[in-house]
Design an enzyme around this catalytic site. Structure first.
Site, short mmCIF file in Angstrom:
data_model
loop_
_atom_site.label_atom_id
_atom_site.label_comp_id
_atom_site.label_asym_id
_atom_site.label_seq_id
_atom_site.Cartn_x
_atom_site.Cartn_y
_atom_site.Cartn_z
N TYR A 179 -11.41 0.68 12.75
CA TYR A 179 -10.85 1.33 11.55
C TYR A 179 -10.33 2.72 11.91
CZ TYR A 179 -10.32 2.58 6.63
OH TYR A 179 -9.80 2.96 5.42
N SER A 260 -5.99 -2.24 5.84
CA SER A 260 -5.75 -0.95 5.20
C SER A 260 -5.41 0.08 6.29
CB SER A 260 -6.98 -0.56 4.37
OG SER A 260 -6.69 0.52 3.52
N ASP A 343 -2.13 -5.31 -5.10
CA ASP A 343 -2.77 -4.20 -4.40
C ASP A 343 -2.15 -2.88 -4.87
OD1 ASP A 343 -3.90 -2.40 -2.66
OD2 ASP A 343 -3.54 -3.59 -0.86
N HIS A 375 -6.80 -5.02 -3.37
CA HIS A 375 -6.78 -4.43 -2.03
C HIS A 375 -7.71 -5.16 -1.07
CE1 HIS A 375 -6.03 -1.39 0.94
NE2 HIS A 375 -7.31 -1.05 1.02
#
Length: 405
Positions: A179, A260, A343, A375
């Site tokens: 991430y 994301s 989203d 999302h």
């Protein structure tokens, strides 16, 4: 009032149990300490039915209390026989992944065991909890932690879950994820579908702890934002290189996945090092970073990435923005982009634009848009299962030799 009354009599009983560490079974009635016998009598009195009613404790509460008593008895029997005795730090408990038969017990001990203890041990087996010393666990996958060296010399830790019998010859299909943003830590945890659909089928799973995340506190985050955001992408690429260097996998068998901010991570990785990866899943991503402040909630993330309207900061962002980095004449690893129509955080326009650019350049790609979820993807279990299936099938076809298209 009944709950407080039970508390007063249960505490002495527990204290007696904790002091009695010699025998692995409850003591016979004649041998119980006076406090324990008195406590049991008081419990019976509180729980006993009264004329014209169900007693001073409702039946439902009675069932809860009996379960608690069984649990205490269960823990006493199993833990008191371990090195160090009851509640000892030397008596760890592990969770078995499959119910296993219990070894035959000493007939003398079994003969004096009260019925409630036999029932407690059956509950124990059903819960699949057993002392670590029993060594009957069947979870055979290996978890290792290693470090990669990033472009600026920083050591970047990562975890690898290796499948049973993994041979270090570069042929293992490996899924790398991370991430690296917003001080969000990515720590080891349980991923049932990944274990079942990937590791059990021979794939390795890798979790990278990248700068920009929160694994090592605020400084780990602050050192990889704005003008230094490239450090996050360098860390991820360094882990990929290290996996190949150690022989765990090879570019042909190495895939990456992220959502994301993690989708942006994967986008930067496969555009900066397309030679290093055989597959790339770009989930609900940020992708056109020169316009991210105009799409969805992008303006709220200027503090993380910078402001494209300011020339100096635009230069930071343009250097890595995946949408602008997709160019003709490069062999990309047929990325799989997916988004959600509803989203409102990372708008599907990002994934749509990435797919459209690949299409315009004649590059192979996959695109899926979930019309029901937000999302996080699917709105229900059926839709989430569909998304998982699409992604694991893609990974198998791209990375596992036996499933290649």
């Amino acid at each position: 009032q009944n709950i407080f009354a039970l508390k007063e009599v249960l505490l002495p009983l527990l204290e007696d149990l904790m002091r009695s560490q010699k025998a692995p079974t409850l003591l016979p009635v004649s041998s119980r300490p006076r406090t324990t016998e008195k406590s049991l009598a008081e419990i019976r009195q509180i729980l006993s039915p009264k004329p014209g009613g169900f007693g001073r404790v409702p039946m439902l509460m009675t069932g809860v209390i009996l379960v608690l008593l069984l649990s205490m008895a269960l823990m006493y029997v199993r833990l008191s026989s371990q090195p160090g005795g009851l509640w000892s730090p030397f008596a760890p408990v592990t969770v078995a992944t499959q119910l296993q038969p219990t070894p035959a017990e000493d007939p003398d001990k079994a003969a004096v065991k009260e019925p409630v203890m036999a029932l407690a041990e059956q509950v124990l087996l059903q819960l699949q909890i057993e002392p670590a010393g029993a060594r009957r666990r069947i979870w055979v996958d290996e978890v290792e932690q290693h470090e990669a060296t990033s472009a600026d010399g920083t050591k970047i830790p990562y975890f690898i879950v290796k499948p049973k019998g993994m041979v270090i010859d570069g042929t293992t299909a490996t899924l790398l994820t991370g991430y690296g943003g917003f001080q969000v830590p990515r720590l080891p945890g349980y991923l049932g579908s990944t274990g079942k659909l990937w590791v059990e089928k021979g794939g390795a799973y890798v979790l990278a702890n990248l700068r920009g995340g929160g694994e090592f506190g605020p400084n780990w985050h602050q050192t990889a934002i704005r003008e230094n955001k490239q450090r996050t992408w360098d860390d991820f690429i360094a882990v990929g290189d290290d996996l190949v260097k150690r022989g765990f996998t090879s570019p042909r068998h190495l895939g990456i996945q992220g959502g994301s901010q993690g989708g942006l991570l994967v986008g930067t990785a496969f555009t900066q090092r397309p030679d290093l990866f055989g597959a790339a899943i770009v989930q609900i991503p940020l992708f056109d970073m020169l316009r991210f402040h105009l799409i969805g909630r992008g303006a709220s993330w200027i503090g993380e990435y910078g402001d494209p309207r300011i020339p100096e900061q635009r230069a930071w962002i343009e250097a890595y923005s995946p949408y602008q980095k997709i160019v003709a004449g490069v062999d990309y690893p047929a990325p799989f982009l997916w988004a959600s129509t509803a989203d409102d955080r990372t708008h599907p326009a990002h994934a749509r634009k990435g797919a459209a650019r690949l299409k315009a350049l004649g590059q192979p790609y996959y695109y899926f848009e979930d019309t029901t979820g937000g999302h996080s993807g699917g709105v229900d279990n059926d839709q989430r299962a569909k998304l998982q299936a699409l992604q694991f099938i893609y990974l198998m076809q791209r990375l596992m030799d036996q499933h290649r298209e």
